[in-house]
Design an enzyme around this catalytic site. Structure first.
Site, PDB file in Angstrom:
ATOM      1  N   CYS A   1      94.453 116.354   1.113  1.00  0.00           N
ATOM      2  CA  CYS A   1      95.583 115.727   1.777  1.00  0.00           C
ATOM      3  C   CYS A   1      96.263 116.763   2.678  1.00  0.00           C
ATOM      4  CB  CYS A   1      96.560 115.190   0.733  1.00  0.00           C
ATOM      5  SG  CYS A   1      98.205 114.824   1.362  1.00  0.00           S
ATOM      6  N   GLU A   2      96.453 116.444   3.938  1.00  0.00           N
ATOM      7  CA  GLU A   2      97.031 117.415   4.850  1.00  0.00           C
ATOM      8  C   GLU A   2      98.538 117.599   4.652  1.00  0.00           C
ATOM      9  OE1 GLU A   2      97.916 114.859   8.895  1.00  0.00           O
ATOM     10  OE2 GLU A   2      95.918 115.696   8.625  1.00  0.00           O
ATOM     11  N   HIS A   3      99.157 116.733   3.857  1.00  0.00           N
ATOM     12  CA  HIS A   3     100.600 116.850   3.629  1.00  0.00           C
ATOM     13  C   HIS A   3     100.948 117.827   2.510  1.00  0.00           C
ATOM     14  CE1 HIS A   3     100.591 112.498   5.294  1.00  0.00           C
ATOM     15  NE2 HIS A   3     100.700 113.380   6.268  1.00  0.00           N
ATOM     16  N   HIS A   4     100.076 117.916   1.482  1.00  0.00           N
ATOM     17  CA  HIS A   4     100.363 118.789   0.339  1.00  0.00           C
ATOM     18  C   HIS A   4      99.221 119.751   0.024  1.00  0.00           C
ATOM     19  CE1 HIS A   4     102.825 115.098  -0.343  1.00  0.00           C
ATOM     20  NE2 HIS A   4     103.753 116.003  -0.575  1.00  0.00           N
TER      21      HIS A   4
ATOM     22  N   GLN B   1      93.907 109.477   4.379  1.00  0.00           N
ATOM     23  CA  GLN B   1      92.856 108.511   4.098  1.00  0.00           C
ATOM     24  C   GLN B   1      92.694 107.500   5.219  1.00  0.00           C
ATOM     25  OE1 GLN B   1      92.951 106.806   0.142  1.00  0.00           O
ATOM     26  NE2 GLN B   1      91.866 104.983   0.800  1.00  0.00           N
TER      27      GLN B   1
ATOM     28  N   HIS C   1      95.046 109.851  -5.163  1.00  0.00           N
ATOM     29  CA  HIS C   1      95.651 111.011  -4.518  1.00  0.00           C
ATOM     30  C   HIS C   1      96.425 111.828  -5.545  1.00  0.00           C
ATOM     31  CE1 HIS C   1      95.152 109.685  -0.170  1.00  0.00           C
ATOM     32  NE2 HIS C   1      94.736 108.643  -0.870  1.00  0.00           N
TER      33      HIS C   1
ATOM     34  N   CYS D   1      98.526 114.004  -4.987  1.00  0.00           N
ATOM     35  CA  CYS D   1      99.926 114.170  -4.603  1.00  0.00           C
ATOM     36  C   CYS D   1     100.788 113.044  -5.188  1.00  0.00           C
ATOM     37  CB  CYS D   1     100.071 114.209  -3.083  1.00  0.00           C
ATOM     38  SG  CYS D   1      99.374 112.795  -2.223  1.00  0.00           S
TER      39      CYS D   1
END
Length: 292
Positions: free
Chosen positions: A183-186, A224, A252, A254
């Site tokens: 995941c590019e956010h976390h 995703q 996920h 996250c």
């Protein structure tokens, strides 16, 4: 569809705040007519369109922020297999590729990443020099380079002359392709299954290549929704089929390990192109075969 991927990968765009999530063109609160019904104030993206017109619609949602028109990431506006031999490359990807022929630069990158991991360990209160963590920064740096090896791969090499002419015009489906991504956010993993189907137009592709295309795009920092679209568009670019469908189901971390901590939550995304998007019966046939 391609515009959605380009927008999600544009340079230096900040997430929109709650106050900014107002559809442009709607009246400010103080100017709004108090007699308006709630339905009349709803977002414009819910405008109804006929199935046969869906392909002609590029963007039905009004731009909500000037940043939606920010410059695109290099390579995202070109065909999937661009002139550099990459597929939607990110900033810095070309430098990483050039290091293949410059081992000293590759080693310098690895050492830089190892140093960053060591800093992380120190910041969380650990001792990077204790026995259990001895060598961990270097091991994690190598692991991260493997987790993101998709940046060094391109569609041209993946396909590698595995497209064949065949008189077949019925559904081809490969189900339950294992997908592992970050995941590019976390920067934590999300894992799941991807199901890919297409209706050939005198071209078929080696079945293993479907899994390799999914692997290439998943081994990058992702969301995703974009991953699902990239796989569908890549297959459409290579085969020019009558239709393409990609469905992905994943969990996920996250959401599981942090935040709401809902361990049973799964996320499903889909991307339908061509006949799979226009024809309800064809789409339903694909979905019913997935449920078997």
């Amino acid at each position: 569809m391609r515009a959605a991927i380009r927008a999600s990968m544009s340079l230096r765009k900040e997430p929109l705040s709650l106050e900014e999530l107002q559809i442009s063109g709607t009246s400010p609160p103080e100017q709004a007519d108090e007699t308006d019904a709630p339905q009349e104030k709803s977002a414009r993206q819910y405008e109804e369109v006929a199935d046969e017109d869906i392909e002609d619609i590029e963007l039905k949602v009004a731009a909500r922020d000037a940043r939606d028109e920010a410059p695109l990431t290099p390579g995202t506006s070109t065909p999937t297999a661009d002139f550099e031999g990459l597929s939607w490359p990110s900033v810095g990807t070309l430098d990483r590729l050039r290091e293949r022929s410059h081992p000293e630069d590759a080693e310098a990158r690895l050492q830089k990443l190892s140093g960053a991991v060591r800093t992380i360990l120190e910041c969380i209160g650990e001792d990077p020099d204790r026995e259990g963590l001895h060598g961990t920064p270097e091991r994690y740096a190598k692991a991260m380079m493997f987790f993101t090896k998709g940046y060094e791969e391109n569609l041209r090499d993946i396909v590698n002359n595995a497209v064949f002419h065949e008189d077949h015009d019925e559904l081809v489906i490969v189900k339950d392709i294992d997908v592992y991504s970050l995941c590019e956010h976390h920067l934590v993993p999300f894992t799941g299954k991807m199901h890919i189907g297409y209706i050939p137009s005198r071209r078929v592709i080696g079945l293993s290549k479907l899994a390799r295309i999914a692997e290439m795009f998943s081994r990058r920092l992702q969301v995703q929704e974009r991953l699902t679209k990239q796989v569908a568009l890549a297959l459409s670019e290579v085969l020019k089929p009558q239709g393409v469908a990609v469905v992905m189901e994943s969990s996920h971390l996250c959401m599981v390990m942090r935040g709401v901590q809902k361990s049973g939550a799964t996320t499903t995304t889909s991307c339908m192109l061509g006949a799979m998007r226009k024809r309800a019966k064809t789409r339903e046939e694909f979905l019913s075969l997935l449920r078997r």
